[in-house]
Design an enzyme around this catalytic site. Structure first.
Site, mmCIF file in Angstrom:
data_model
loop_
_atom_site.group_PDB
_atom_site.id
_atom_site.type_symbol
_atom_site.label_atom_id
_atom_site.label_comp_id
_atom_site.label_asym_id
_atom_site.label_seq_id
_atom_site.Cartn_x
_atom_site.Cartn_y
_atom_site.Cartn_z
ATOM 1 C CG ASP A 118 -2.212 -0.809 0.919
ATOM 2 O OD1 ASP A 118 -2.217 -1.543 -0.085
ATOM 3 O OD2 ASP A 118 -3.178 -0.703 1.690
ATOM 4 C CG ASN B 50 -7.779 -3.789 -2.978
ATOM 5 O OD1 ASN B 50 -8.604 -2.876 -3.100
ATOM 6 N ND2 ASN B 50 -8.085 -4.966 -2.466
ATOM 7 C CG ASP C 77 -9.140 -1.862 9.519
ATOM 8 O OD1 ASP C 77 -10.186 -2.173 8.911
ATOM 9 O OD2 ASP C 77 -8.303 -1.079 9.062
ATOM 10 C CD GLU D 156 -8.358 -4.102 2.508
ATOM 11 O OE1 GLU D 156 -9.473 -3.944 3.047
ATOM 12 O OE2 GLU D 156 -7.346 -3.455 2.861
ATOM 13 C CG HIS E 6 -4.180 -6.682 4.660
ATOM 14 N ND1 HIS E 6 -3.751 -5.707 5.517
ATOM 15 C CD2 HIS E 6 -5.371 -6.225 4.178
ATOM 16 C CE1 HIS E 6 -4.619 -4.713 5.531
ATOM 17 N NE2 HIS E 6 -5.604 -4.997 4.721
ATOM 18 N NE ARG E 7 -6.715 -4.318 8.602
ATOM 19 C CZ ARG E 7 -5.489 -4.003 9.041
ATOM 20 N NH1 ARG E 7 -4.814 -4.847 9.784
ATOM 21 N NH2 ARG E 7 -4.954 -2.844 8.741
ATOM 22 C CE LYS F 154 -4.971 -3.523 0.467
ATOM 23 N NZ LYS F 154 -5.147 -2.285 1.177
#
Ligand code: DC
Length: 671
Positions: free
Chosen positions: A49, A93, A317, A345, A401-402, A427
């Site tokens: 990112d 993204n 998040d 995402e 990613h999360r 990311k």
């Protein structure tokens, strides 16, 4: 299909230095680009990112350079709109790049095209475009109405009035507007229509803008006034704090796996809303301690995590981490006010529900909530944990990613877990899995000069703790032996590296085997000693052995002994020890060893040899003998081996209480 298999684990402890915050990194980069003057950004996050943002800035005519140490960057600000009046940007993204750049470019009176990966083209941006059009920006949709890709055309901006922006899909639209509007120089009032979600992120935006000289006056969370004549000015040097969302996985691991797990880089003084994840952990019963710049989490005193019912609007998040923690809690955890998950995402509510079910969870999902429990009937988690997790779940990560980071926690349920496409963590956190694994199996790195006793001490510490033991020097000796047997000389680094890569070596207790043959004694010969020190000077050989050495990091833990264990192979080792002793004491030890073996030896020659070897080892360019700054020094000159071992174990008790306690429990029946 690319995947990572995580072995079953139950314990997590140790400490992790966090990478820089994504939100702060990308905001700093944009502000520094628009500001007057040069900004030095310290500890910038290096990930996909931020790379998208750095690339975009370069394309837009902003000069920046990496200062080559500790993620420091220097950005030369444009002191206004971007120098490039025409550009084509691909932003992957990265929402934190796409939204603010759209706003800043809309006010730059140029012609730009912005696009991203297919998923980026499914993430709404209409609320931001609508707001920008109110001040005269000319933005066209190149695909579907309301979504990227976009084209921005030259336009005269009529700021000075009021701009309305909707705040319930993403707070990034408001952030983007606020950061861009000072470019008009005329002042403006931004009014939020409807609800504003994720307020803590707006707080970050305002704080960082004020670091760059623009103070926004705030009327509750409804209206924001940007003064006329506002201009960004570089504050000189800025520092990116650790990523609070990334911290959540490690803190969760501490709460689930005993702990304590400490994250360094965020704490009480953080400006990121996600530090409040710690409060949610506390509500689940975890023990939390916090300093200005660190947070520590440990399991509840009775080992039982409780379910919670939480409005997660303030931690969108980090809340994903709570959804996975719910697997370990008694009862049903309900996370509400998370509608924004659906436009991230991936559709995170749907993805989370699907993957949690693979682990055996009961999941209920709605438009803006998720409810998770591990088992109907709510038996005590401590009893049911072993039974309820479905083993061998293969977790899909949806290029999110999360998702990948959250689901790594599932292996703490004592089951093997497969994570698909683990590289999607690039990311925001490229070495996430290395850090995570370092908590599951703590590493104690031991080094020191020749004959300091490091080998003996390291082996005994490993035995006492029930840890694996890595004698890294033996690997270099094995390469030397294999090279001798293959008739190679010690000057062809590439050939030696090929040997190192495919070394058919195994360790069986104290026996070292090469191609099935016991070479424990052979690798100690003078020829192998000299050879190994030559072999070890080739960077290609060291690189070839790196993965092999790291593979030793397995539960319940590892004692790794040798030259670069603390600096290169396991830089995140929980405990680093550097043993030393005077050259005289070491010469005496070596003398005694040789005499005991019935060999003849001269103490003066030995002393001379040691001194020369110390000098060579400390001066060599590749992996020199040096104490790491964060290693603890122990002078063993006047200590017996037992005393040195006791000293190290005492440090283990302080740093890794769980590991020490386990080793005590293990010993108890024998006592
Ligand atoms: O510790 P030892 O004497 O068995 O090591 C053999 C050689 O390998 C010695 O020259 C140091 C070198 N070595 C190294 O460069 N890096 C390591 N991690 C371990 C040993």
């Amino acid at each position: 299909m690319d995947f990572l298999d995580l072995a079953p684990a139950r314990h997590a402890a140790g400490s992790v230095r966090l990478p820089g915050s994504k939100s702060i990194s990308n905001r700093f980069l944009l502000l520094a680009a628009l500001a007057e003057g040069e900004t030095r950004i310290r500890d910038l996050l290096l990930s996909d990112d931020t790379e998208r943002m750095l690339d975009a800035l370069k394309t837009l005519g902003i000069r920046w350079e990496s200062l080559g140490q500790e993620n420091d960057f220097l950005v030369c600000g444009a002191g206004g709109p971007f120098p490039a009046r025409q550009a084509e940007l691909f932003l992957g993204n990265a929402g934190t790049a796409f939204r603010p750049l759209t706003a800043a470019l809309a006010l730059s009176n140029g012609r730009y095209r912005l696009s991203g990966v297919p998923r980026m083209h499914e993430r709404p941006i209409g609320d931001l475009v609508d707001a920008l059009r109110q001040v005269g920006a000319d933005i066209r949709y190149l695909g579907n109405e309301g979504f990227p890709p976009l084209e921005v055309l030259p336009a005269t901006i009529q700021a000075g009035g009021r701009v309305a922006v909707r705040g319930e899909a993403s707070s990034q639209f408001l952030t983007a507007l606020l950061m861009a509007l000072p470019l008009s120089g005329r002042g403006a009032t931004v009014e939020v229509a409807g609800e504003l979600i994720s307020k803590p992120y707006i707080d970050i935006t305002l704080k960082l803008m004020s670091r760059f000289g623009v103070s926004v006056e705030r009327d509750g969370w409804r209206a924001f006034h940007i003064p006329a004549g506002a201009r960004y000015r570089s504050p000189g040097t800025v520092h990116v704090e650790g990523d609070a969302s990334s911290a959540s996985y490690f803190l969760a691991a501490g709460a689930i796996g005993g702990g304590p797990v400490r994250v360094e880089g965020v704490g009480r003084d953080s400006i990121q809303g996600d530090v409040r994840f710690a409060e949610a952990l506390q509500a689940m019963g975890a023990q939390i301690a916090m300093g200005a710049n660190w947070i520590e989490a440990a399991a509840p005193a009775d080992g039982r995590l409780k379910a919670i019912d939480l409005d997660c609007n303030h931690i969108p998040d980090a809340a994903m981490t709570l959804a996975v923690m719910a697997l370990f809690a008694e009862g049903t955890t309900r996370l509400t006010h998370i509608a924004s998950w659906r436009v991230k995402e991936t559709d995170r509510i749907a993805a989370m529900a699907t993957e949690l079910r693979k682990l055996g969870a009961l999941v209920e999902e709605g438009a803006d909530f998720i409810a998770v429990s591990m088992q109907r009937g709510e038996p005590p988690a401590a009893v049911s944990r072993r039974l309820t997790f479905k083993p061998n779940a293969a977790i899909d990560t949806y290029d999110d990613h999360r998702m990948a980071m959250c689901f790594s926690l599932a292996c703490l349920g004592g089951v093997p877990v497969r994570i698909h496409d683990p590289k999607c963590v690039n990311k925001t956190f490229p070495d996430y899995f290395d850090r995570f694994l370092s908590l599951l199996a703590p590493v104690i790195a031991i080094d020191g000069p020749s004959a300091s006793g490091k080998g003996t001490v390291a082996a005994l510490v490993a035995e006492k703790l029930g840890f694996h033991y890595l004698d890294s020097g033996a690997l270099y000796r094995l390469v030397a032996l294999a090279a001798l047997r293959a008739g190679l000389t010690f000057d062809d680094g590439e050939a030696l590296a090929r040997i190192a890569e495919t070394l058919p070596a195994t360790f069986e207790g104290s026996r070292i085997l090469l191609d099935g043959e016991d070479v424990s004694a052979a690798i100690r010969s003078e020829e192998c000693s000299t050879g190994s020190s030559k072999v070890a000077a080739f960077p290609a050989v060291r690189a070839a052995l790196l993965g092999r050495q790291r593979a030793y990091q397995q539960a319940p833990g590892l004692v790794a002994e040798g030259r670069d264990m603390a600096s290169v192979v396991f830089p995140d080792a929980q405990l680093k020890v550097f043993l030393t002793a005077t050259a005289e004491a070491r010469a005496e030890r070596r003398h005694k060893q040789l005499i005991d073996k019935g060999m003849s030896a001269n103490i003066d020659t030995l002393l001379q040899d040691l001194r020369e070897r110390d000098a060579r080892d400390s001066a060599r360019a590749v992996a020199p003998l040096q104490k790491c700054a964060d290693a603890e020094l122990l002078d063993t000159t006047d200590l017996t081996v037992d005393e040195a071992v006791t000293w190290v174990l005492e440090r283990v008790r302080q740093r890794l209480p769980q590991a020490a306690a386990r080793s005590r429990n293990k010993e108890a029946p024998r006592a």
